[in-house]
Design a protein around this motif. Sequence first.
Motif, mmCIF file in Angstrom:
data_model
loop_
_atom_site.group_PDB
_atom_site.id
_atom_site.type_symbol
_atom_site.label_atom_id
_atom_site.label_comp_id
_atom_site.label_asym_id
_atom_site.label_seq_id
_atom_site.Cartn_x
_atom_site.Cartn_y
_atom_site.Cartn_z
ATOM 1 N N ILE A 126 0.854 -1.185 0.000
ATOM 2 C CA ILE A 126 0.000 0.000 0.000
ATOM 3 C C ILE A 126 0.888 1.232 0.000
ATOM 4 C CG2 ILE A 126 -1.705 1.344 1.309
ATOM 5 C CD1 ILE A 126 -2.688 -1.306 2.488
ATOM 6 N N CYS A 127 0.579 2.190 -0.854
ATOM 7 C CA CYS A 127 1.278 3.482 -0.861
ATOM 8 C C CYS A 127 0.274 4.545 -0.419
ATOM 9 C CB CYS A 127 1.809 3.818 -2.246
ATOM 10 S SG CYS A 127 3.174 2.772 -2.769
ATOM 11 N N VAL A 128 0.559 5.177 0.693
ATOM 12 C CA VAL A 128 -0.262 6.265 1.205
ATOM 13 C C VAL A 128 0.398 7.569 0.774
ATOM 14 C CG1 VAL A 128 -1.116 7.433 3.279
ATOM 15 C CG2 VAL A 128 -1.053 4.923 3.194
ATOM 16 N N VAL A 129 -0.370 8.417 0.107
ATOM 17 C CA VAL A 129 0.150 9.711 -0.344
ATOM 18 C C VAL A 129 -0.608 10.801 0.406
ATOM 19 C CG1 VAL A 129 0.538 11.237 -2.304
ATOM 20 C CG2 VAL A 129 0.635 8.757 -2.625
ATOM 21 N N VAL A 130 0.106 11.551 1.231
ATOM 22 C CA VAL A 130 -0.513 12.618 2.012
ATOM 23 C C VAL A 130 -0.469 13.893 1.169
ATOM 24 C CG1 VAL A 130 -0.466 13.934 4.160
ATOM 25 C CG2 VAL A 130 0.207 11.507 4.156
ATOM 26 N N LEU A 131 -1.627 14.267 0.649
ATOM 27 C CA LEU A 131 -1.763 15.442 -0.209
ATOM 28 C C LEU A 131 -2.183 16.624 0.658
ATOM 29 C CD1 LEU A 131 -3.657 13.534 -2.988
ATOM 30 C CD2 LEU A 131 -1.361 14.485 -3.218
ATOM 31 N N SER A 132 -1.227 17.475 0.940
ATOM 32 C CA SER A 132 -1.486 18.643 1.775
ATOM 33 C C SER A 132 -1.578 19.879 0.894
ATOM 34 C CB SER A 132 -0.350 18.799 2.798
ATOM 35 O OG SER A 132 0.875 18.961 2.114
ATOM 36 N N GLU A 133 -1.829 20.999 1.527
ATOM 37 C CA GLU A 133 -2.017 22.255 0.806
ATOM 38 C C GLU A 133 -0.815 22.627 -0.078
ATOM 39 O OE1 GLU A 133 -4.502 25.931 2.341
ATOM 40 O OE2 GLU A 133 -2.477 25.938 3.194
ATOM 41 N N ASP A 134 0.394 22.342 0.398
ATOM 42 C CA ASP A 134 1.598 22.722 -0.339
ATOM 43 C C ASP A 134 2.243 21.571 -1.106
ATOM 44 O OD1 ASP A 134 1.523 25.428 0.430
ATOM 45 O OD2 ASP A 134 2.399 24.912 2.376
ATOM 46 N N PHE A 135 1.575 20.435 -1.209
ATOM 47 C CA PHE A 135 2.129 19.255 -1.875
ATOM 48 C C PHE A 135 2.614 19.569 -3.290
ATOM 49 C CE2 PHE A 135 1.913 15.401 -4.400
ATOM 50 C CZ PHE A 135 2.470 14.439 -3.577
ATOM 51 N N ALA A 136 1.817 20.280 -4.067
ATOM 52 C CA ALA A 136 2.147 20.536 -5.477
ATOM 53 C C ALA A 136 3.334 21.482 -5.645
ATOM 54 C CB ALA A 136 0.938 21.092 -6.224
ATOM 55 N N SER A 137 3.765 22.143 -4.595
ATOM 56 C CA SER A 137 4.929 23.022 -4.675
ATOM 57 C C SER A 137 6.231 22.229 -4.721
ATOM 58 C CB SER A 137 4.972 23.964 -3.469
ATOM 59 O OG SER A 137 3.838 24.798 -3.483
ATOM 60 N N SER A 138 6.180 20.987 -4.295
ATOM 61 C CA SER A 138 7.379 20.158 -4.206
ATOM 62 C C SER A 138 7.556 19.296 -5.455
ATOM 63 C CB SER A 138 7.290 19.255 -2.970
ATOM 64 O OG SER A 138 8.296 18.262 -3.003
ATOM 65 N N LYS A 139 8.615 19.565 -6.205
ATOM 66 C CA LYS A 139 8.916 18.753 -7.386
ATOM 67 C C LYS A 139 9.165 17.306 -6.984
ATOM 68 C CE LYS A 139 11.088 22.622 -9.748
ATOM 69 N NZ LYS A 139 12.343 23.127 -10.327
ATOM 70 N N HIS A 140 9.839 17.135 -5.862
ATOM 71 C CA HIS A 140 10.116 15.772 -5.399
ATOM 72 C C HIS A 140 8.829 15.017 -5.095
ATOM 73 C CE1 HIS A 140 12.354 12.479 -3.577
ATOM 74 N NE2 HIS A 140 11.364 12.452 -2.721
ATOM 75 N N SER A 141 7.911 15.667 -4.394
ATOM 76 C CA SER A 141 6.640 15.011 -4.059
ATOM 77 C C SER A 141 5.871 14.636 -5.309
ATOM 78 C CB SER A 141 5.795 15.931 -3.172
ATOM 79 O OG SER A 141 6.460 16.165 -1.953
ATOM 80 N N LEU A 142 5.840 15.526 -6.273
ATOM 81 C CA LEU A 142 5.141 15.244 -7.530
ATOM 82 C C LEU A 142 5.809 14.109 -8.298
ATOM 83 C CD1 LEU A 142 4.441 18.922 -8.589
ATOM 84 C CD2 LEU A 142 2.716 17.233 -7.892
ATOM 85 N N THR A 143 7.127 14.091 -8.289
ATOM 86 C CA THR A 143 7.869 13.034 -8.971
ATOM 87 C C THR A 143 7.613 11.691 -8.294
ATOM 88 O OG1 THR A 143 9.548 14.608 -9.677
ATOM 89 C CG2 THR A 143 10.167 12.288 -9.705
#
Length: 169
Positions: A76-93
């Motif tokens: 299982i992969c849990v992805v915590v999508l917070s308000e600033d998630f999309a600001s992080s290139k690493h998180s998006l990658t």
Amino acid sequence: VTEQARLSPFSRGSSHHDVFISSSCDGTRDTFVSHLSAALKRVNITVMEEDDKNKVPETRQYLPKKTRLGIERSKICVVVLSEDFASSKHSLTTLAEIIEWRHSKTGATVVPVFYGVDRSLVEQQIGKYGEAFSKHEASEPKDRVTEWRNALTEAASIKEGLHSNAESR
């Protein structure tokens, strides 16, 4: 069978972790993610949290090997999508890698957690998500931004997603 494998409700196959947790570097890691990880471990679920180091890969091929293996070896992969998630290139990658792995024959189940952000903002990529993508579009190759947008749209459309409101921070 090891004691851990026998006790874990998710034990099966050759996975090394039951759950891989991905989040951005916006503080959720020290609060929500640490509490979630501890709660899962208390019931003998093995957890791998995404590594904080080297948080700015240029492409998926430069994700730390430990991160890629963590995704591939988890059920299982849990992805915590917070308000600033999309600001992080690493998180998006990392999210794009998780979504690609989801489509593989042996891929993990993906569970998005909408932490202090509405699912519709993520899915439509508006608000802070829209602002972040405006910046990415000015500095990143179009195909990379498209891949990130598609991964977010798919993650937001997963019906098994969980919601947590901002007051729980």
